[in-house]
Design an enzyme around this catalytic site. Structure first.
Site, PDB file in Angstrom:
ATOM      1  N   TYR A  31      39.340  50.497  15.760  1.00 46.38           N
ATOM      2  CA  TYR A  31      40.444  51.153  15.043  1.00 46.38           C
ATOM      3  C   TYR A  31      41.136  50.166  14.091  1.00 46.38           C
ATOM      4  CZ  TYR A  31      44.851  53.793  14.509  1.00 46.38           C
ATOM      5  OH  TYR A  31      45.953  54.458  14.019  1.00 46.38           O
ATOM      6  N   LYS A  49      41.188  50.270   9.981  1.00 48.06           N
ATOM      7  CA  LYS A  49      42.454  50.362   9.244  1.00 48.06           C
ATOM      8  C   LYS A  49      42.650  49.151   8.331  1.00 48.06           C
ATOM      9  CE  LYS A  49      44.011  54.301  10.894  1.00 48.06           C
ATOM     10  NZ  LYS A  49      44.150  55.486  10.018  1.00 48.06           N
TER      11      LYS A  49
HETATM   12  N1  LIG Z   1      51.197  58.547  15.424  1.00 47.73           N
HETATM   13  C1  LIG Z   1      51.483  57.309  15.111  1.00 47.73           C
HETATM   14  O1  LIG Z   1      52.525  56.752  15.480  1.00 47.73           O
HETATM   15  C2  LIG Z   1      50.512  56.526  14.245  1.00 47.73           C
HETATM   16  C3  LIG Z   1      50.627  55.128  14.228  1.00 47.73           C
HETATM   17  C4  LIG Z   1      49.781  54.407  13.397  1.00 47.73           C
HETATM   18  C5  LIG Z   1      48.853  55.069  12.595  1.00 47.73           C
HETATM   19  N2  LIG Z   1      48.750  56.437  12.661  1.00 47.73           N
HETATM   20  C6  LIG Z   1      47.772  57.087  11.782  1.00 47.73           C
HETATM   21  O2  LIG Z   1      48.321  58.285  11.272  1.00 47.73           O
HETATM   22  C7  LIG Z   1      47.279  59.239  11.048  1.00 47.73           C
HETATM   23  C8  LIG Z   1      47.597  60.542  11.768  1.00 47.73           C
HETATM   24  O3  LIG Z   1      47.742  60.261  13.149  1.00 47.73           O
HETATM   25  P1  LIG Z   1      48.277  61.350  14.189  1.00 47.73           P
HETATM   26  O4  LIG Z   1      48.989  60.579  15.240  1.00 47.73           O
HETATM   27  O5  LIG Z   1      48.963  62.452  13.477  1.00 47.73           O
HETATM   28  O6  LIG Z   1      46.867  61.861  14.792  1.00 47.73           O
HETATM   29  P2  LIG Z   1      46.392  63.295  15.365  1.00 47.73           P
HETATM   30  O7  LIG Z   1      45.248  63.020  16.275  1.00 47.73           O
HETATM   31  O8  LIG Z   1      47.553  64.059  15.897  1.00 47.73           O
HETATM   32  O9  LIG Z   1      45.859  64.051  14.047  1.00 47.73           O
HETATM   33  C9  LIG Z   1      44.695  63.629  13.408  1.00 47.73           C
HETATM   34  C10 LIG Z   1      44.007  64.853  12.845  1.00 47.73           C
HETATM   35  O10 LIG Z   1      42.814  64.414  12.181  1.00 47.73           O
HETATM   36  C11 LIG Z   1      41.792  65.350  12.433  1.00 47.73           C
HETATM   37  N3  LIG Z   1      40.471  64.697  12.340  1.00 47.73           N
HETATM   38  C12 LIG Z   1      40.038  63.619  13.014  1.00 47.73           C
HETATM   39  N4  LIG Z   1      38.755  63.359  12.705  1.00 47.73           N
HETATM   40  C13 LIG Z   1      38.380  64.290  11.794  1.00 47.73           C
HETATM   41  C14 LIG Z   1      37.163  64.538  11.102  1.00 47.73           C
HETATM   42  N5  LIG Z   1      36.057  63.769  11.282  1.00 47.73           N
HETATM   43  N6  LIG Z   1      37.108  65.576  10.241  1.00 47.73           N
HETATM   44  C15 LIG Z   1      38.210  66.357  10.047  1.00 47.73           C
HETATM   45  N7  LIG Z   1      39.372  66.181  10.695  1.00 47.73           N
HETATM   46  C16 LIG Z   1      39.456  65.142  11.558  1.00 47.73           C
HETATM   47  C17 LIG Z   1      42.060  65.839  13.843  1.00 47.73           C
HETATM   48  O11 LIG Z   1      41.477  67.128  14.069  1.00 47.73           O
HETATM   49  C18 LIG Z   1      43.587  65.855  13.907  1.00 47.73           C
HETATM   50  O12 LIG Z   1      44.107  67.148  13.635  1.00 47.73           O
HETATM   51  C19 LIG Z   1      46.004  58.571  11.512  1.00 47.73           C
HETATM   52  O13 LIG Z   1      45.371  57.959  10.402  1.00 47.73           O
HETATM   53  C20 LIG Z   1      46.494  57.510  12.465  1.00 47.73           C
HETATM   54  O14 LIG Z   1      45.581  56.428  12.598  1.00 47.73           O
HETATM   55  C21 LIG Z   1      49.552  57.168  13.481  1.00 47.73           C
END
Ligand SMILES: NC(=O)c1ccc[n+]([C@@H]2O[C@H](COP(=O)([O-])OP(=O)(O)OC[C@H]3O[C@@H](n4cnc5c(N)ncnc54)[C@H](O)[C@@H]3O)[C@@H](O)[C@H]2O)c1
Length: 309
Positions: free
Chosen positions: A168, A172
């Site tokens: 991961y 990133k």
């Molecule tokens: N939540 C946090 O605090 C946090 C922290 C750091 C980074 N992020 C980043 O923010 C972004 C969103 O994270 P989140 O927490 O909302 O995640 P989440 O898992 O709630 O949502 C991610 C979405 O991406 C979709 N997805 C994943 N792989 C896919 C694919 N191959 N094709 C189509 N759709 C796909 C999933 O179906 C899901 O709906 C990500 O890039 C994550 O790495 C989040």
């Protein structure tokens, strides 16, 4: 009355049906954009696709929204998503590369299959989407349309590292590097590309398995932070009003961070090769660099304060 910030703009939001992506889809749509919600509805690790998730979000947005539910990491699907946005809404102005999966494990326990899948979804797919979208975005500029905007959603894990997140964090970090290069490649056309490292309450935050009190507190703090704060910053960055490019912003509630980017911070000039062996050079490096070394703090330590909401 002034026009909404994104009126007439066409946006592709990957992972746009859940968590942060869902907040982004809603924010861009509310500001007047047409939004293609590209989300396969998979689990956190990328399994068990469910097209009803994105279909429901597109239906709830209604007019100016559509769903694309294929796995974006499958061959041809990133390109198909870009084509779908253009066919449905007539252009492609905004790309938000937000979809990502997590398959954690210490480096000494990681399986190559998991590494590959994480790199495919979190890094190769954003590349494929940008490789498909940017020729059209450049052509649009040539024909007089306002230049487009790109946001790649990264993670502090890719900037500072985190335990058990080799795939991961590497993906990133790669996406941060891609952001810089894309910003440079597109600068002349006026298309701008930035990265956002978010902190927000999503199912991913809920899934954190706290191994100690500090981690439990970190998780509890994360669960208090609405994703809408991240969406607001992304809405600005993808708007014609934004002039930043090649930058990395962090968003945690009402706190917005500008991240530094790697530059040399100290310099030593060695003696010629025949006058200084490796050990002697090492002694100089230790003396000169000792107080400039980067420690191994994770974001749990770097952001060890109460979020401002
Ligand atoms: N939540 C946090 O605090 C946090 C922290 C750091 C980074 N992020 C980043 O923010 C972004 C969103 O994270 P989140 O927490 O909302 O995640 P989440 O898992 O709630 O949502 C991610 C979405 O991406 C979709 N997805 C994943 N792989 C896919 C694919 N191959 N094709 C189509 N759709 C796909 C999933 O179906 C899901 O709906 C990500 O890039 C994550 O790495 C989040």
């Amino acid at each position: 009355m002034t026009a909404p910030l994104l009126e007439g703009r066409v946006a592709l939001v990957t992972g746009g049906a859940r968590g942060i992506g869902h907040a982004v889809s809603r924010a861009l749509h509310a500001l007047g954009a047409s939004v293609l919600v590209a989300d396969a509805g998979v689990g956190i690790g990328g399994d068990a696709p469910d097209p009803s998730v994105a279909n429901a979000v597109a239906a709830s947005l209604g007019h100016r929204a559509a769903a694309f539910t294929a796995d974006l990491a499958s061959p041809g699907q990133a390109e198909a998503a870009v084509a779908a946005a253009r066919e449905r809404f007539g252009a492609i102005d905004v790309v938000v590369n937000n979809a990502a999966i997590l398959r954690d494990g210490f480096i000494f326990k990681t399986q190559r299959d998991d590494w590959q899948r994480v790199l495919e979804v979190n890094l190769h797919t954003p590349f494929a989407i940008l490789a498909a979208a940017t020729p059209a975005m450049r052509e649009q500029v040539k024909s007089g349309r306002a230049p487009g905007r790109i946001v790649n959603v990264i993670s502090s894990a890719g900037l500072v590292g985190n335990f058990a997140q080799s795939a991961y964090a590497s993906a990133k970090a790669g996406l941060a590097g891609l952001t810089r290069t894309v910003a440079m490649d597109l600068h002349r056309s006026g298309i701008l590309c930035n990265a956002v490292a978010p902190f927000a309450a999503t199912r991913v935050t809920e899934s954190i398995q706290a191994a100690n009190d500090a981690q439990a507190e970190y998780k509890a703090r994360g669960l208090r932070v609405p994703a809408e704060h991240v969406a607001r910053v992304i809405a600005f960055l993808v708007s014609p009003a934004n002039g930043f490019t090649g930058q990395i912003l962090g968003v945690r509630g009402r706190e917005i961070f500008l991240f530094s980017q790697a530059r040399p911070v100290a310099r030593v000039v060695s003696e010629p090769l025949d006058r200084q062996d490796a050990l002697a050079l090492g002694g100089v490096l230790e003396a000169e660099f000792a107080d400039r070394l980067t420690d191994l703090a994770t974001d749990l330590e770097l952001f060890n304060t109460e979020p401002l909401l």
